[in-house]
Design an enzyme around this catalytic site. Structure first.
Site, PDB file in Angstrom:
ATOM      1  N   LYS A 120       0.848  -1.204   0.000  1.00  0.00           N
ATOM      2  CA  LYS A 120       0.000   0.000   0.000  1.00  0.00           C
ATOM      3  C   LYS A 120       0.880   1.250   0.000  1.00  0.00           C
ATOM      4  O   LYS A 120       0.618   2.215  -0.716  1.00  0.00           O
ATOM      5  CB  LYS A 120      -0.947  -0.012   1.221  1.00  0.00           C
ATOM      6  CG  LYS A 120      -2.076  -1.031   1.059  1.00  0.00           C
ATOM      7  CD  LYS A 120      -2.845  -1.317   2.335  1.00  0.00           C
ATOM      8  CE  LYS A 120      -3.851  -2.446   2.093  1.00  0.00           C
ATOM      9  NZ  LYS A 120      -4.568  -2.899   3.278  1.00  0.00           N
TER      10      LYS A 120
ATOM     11  N   GLN B   5      -4.991  -1.717   9.432  1.00  0.00           N
ATOM     12  CA  GLN B   5      -4.880  -3.059   8.845  1.00  0.00           C
ATOM     13  C   GLN B   5      -5.459  -4.111   9.792  1.00  0.00           C
ATOM     14  O   GLN B   5      -5.141  -4.141  10.971  1.00  0.00           O
ATOM     15  CB  GLN B   5      -3.394  -3.357   8.541  1.00  0.00           C
ATOM     16  CG  GLN B   5      -3.147  -4.631   7.761  1.00  0.00           C
ATOM     17  CD  GLN B   5      -3.696  -4.597   6.338  1.00  0.00           C
ATOM     18  OE1 GLN B   5      -3.787  -3.555   5.703  1.00  0.00           O
ATOM     19  NE2 GLN B   5      -4.083  -5.750   5.823  1.00  0.00           N
TER      20      GLN B   5
ATOM     21  N   ASP C 215     -11.494   2.219   3.670  1.00  0.00           N
ATOM     22  CA  ASP C 215     -11.812   0.784   3.581  1.00  0.00           C
ATOM     23  C   ASP C 215     -13.312   0.563   3.412  1.00  0.00           C
ATOM     24  O   ASP C 215     -13.737  -0.533   3.054  1.00  0.00           O
ATOM     25  CB  ASP C 215     -11.402   0.092   4.886  1.00  0.00           C
ATOM     26  CG  ASP C 215     -10.030  -0.551   4.831  1.00  0.00           C
ATOM     27  OD1 ASP C 215      -9.673  -1.072   3.766  1.00  0.00           O
ATOM     28  OD2 ASP C 215      -9.340  -0.534   5.865  1.00  0.00           O
TER      29      ASP C 215
HETATM   30  N1  GUN Z   1      -6.966  -7.111   5.985  1.00  0.00           N
HETATM   31  C1  GUN Z   1      -7.218  -7.875   4.894  1.00  0.00           C
HETATM   32  N2  GUN Z   1      -7.804  -7.138   3.925  1.00  0.00           N
HETATM   33  C2  GUN Z   1      -7.925  -5.882   4.418  1.00  0.00           C
HETATM   34  C3  GUN Z   1      -8.442  -4.673   3.886  1.00  0.00           C
HETATM   35  O1  GUN Z   1      -8.937  -4.594   2.759  1.00  0.00           O
HETATM   36  N3  GUN Z   1      -8.374  -3.594   4.722  1.00  0.00           N
HETATM   37  C4  GUN Z   1      -7.859  -3.661   5.962  1.00  0.00           C
HETATM   38  N4  GUN Z   1      -7.856  -2.551   6.698  1.00  0.00           N
HETATM   39  N5  GUN Z   1      -7.371  -4.765   6.493  1.00  0.00           N
HETATM   40  C5  GUN Z   1      -7.408  -5.871   5.716  1.00  0.00           C
END
Ligand code: GUN
Length: 284
Positions: free
Chosen positions: A52, A96, A119
């Site tokens: 990211k 996350q 998200d």
């Molecule tokens: N963990 C696995 N996929 C995601 C996601 O799309 N966003 C976040 N914040 N955590 C994750």
């Protein structure tokens, strides 16, 4: 012969579009910023967060990483989010998941301002998806819709089957397909006659989390198959679909890796740009 959707190429096009949008905002003095919080040392989460950060750098988005120790308290994490909520230079906040067990995931998600929730996990944004009036869509379902559109696959009137009912993928995926006038069935571990239901699907989305779960006898000839799975088997990344057995039976399929995966980060970048525009009253 089936068509294999190239998620890398489609995500590159999305990222190019976002890069242009970010540059346009930069020109008028609005830099775009994303804060990414990671708690603990889960190896998979660390890789996702690094990816990211790299995508932000590539697109001109300013990223701030908060790598916090596993023993971070709820109060400490909430205090960081509260500070980020108040900072105008931070347009998006992502925490996350999964979080260490002692932290209340729901409470943490709910503490992120809905307008910075890139998200789309906050109940406010989840509700907006439900009524079809939304700014942010969870990145994986958003990426799948982008792929279907890029491939010219019309959802309207089609039988769409989603396997998996998670809040992150299955449920929002079902809603997005419904908004495009698909006839949607969401299946899960208690579903009876799963094979028959899947065999009726024109568009089948597999988000189960089990390698090779979807076998050739579960798909209709000529179907579109989207594989959300990211399973590690003997160190190798595999999807939820038995790709080799299914690929020649269907008309379109996504590979793993190189299918849905690359789309997810591209859509996060898109959500971050959308957040910056909304917060600065910039249309388009
Ligand atoms: N963990 C696995 N996929 C995601 C996601 O799309 N966003 C976040 N914040 N955590 C994750």
């Amino acid at each position: 012969m089936s068509r294999i959707i190239d998620g890398k190429a489609i995500s590159a096009a999305v990222k190019e579009r976002v890069k242009k949008g970010v540059a346009e905002l930069d020109e008028i003095g609005v830099p775009v910023g994303l804060a990414v919080i990671i708690v603990g040392d889960d190896p998979a989460s660390k890789v996702y967060v690094a990816n990211k950060k790299k995508a932000c750098e590539d697109l001109g988005i300013i990223s701030e990483e908060y790598a916090l120790p596993a023993e971070t308290t709820q109060e400490e994490l909430l205090s960081i989010i509260e500070t980020l909520n108040k900072r105008p230079s931070i347009n998006g906040i992502l925490c996350q998941l999964p979080l260490p067990k002692h932290l209340d995931e729901k409470l943490i998600i709910n503490s992120i301002l809905p307008e910075k929730d890139v998200d789309a996990f906050h109940p406010h944004n989840v509700g907006r998806i439900m009524i079809g009036d939304y700014d942010f869509v969870p990145c994986t379902p958003a990426g799948i819709m982008e792929m279907l559109e890029a491939e010219g696959i019309d959802v309207s009137g089609k039988s769409c089957v989603v396997i998996g009912r998670s809040n992150i993928v299955g449920k929002p995926m079902g809603m997005l397909l419904l908004h495009k006038n698909g006839t949607v069935t969401i299946c899960h571990s208690k579903t009876q006659n799963l094979k028959e239901i899947c065999r009726g699907a024109d568009i089948l989305v597999a988000a189960v989390g089990r390698a090779g779960f979807v076998t050739a006898d579960m798909v209709k000839e000529g179907a579109v198959v989207i594989d959300v799975g990211m399973n590690r088997v003997d160190g190798k990344l595999c999807g939820d679909v038995d790709y080799e057995a299914v690929k020649d039976k269907v008309s379109v399929i996504t590979p793993v890796p190189g299918g849905v995966g690359p789309m997810t980060i591209a859509m996060l970048m898109q959500n971050t740009l959308t957040a910056a525009k909304k917060q600065n009253n910039i249309k388009g």
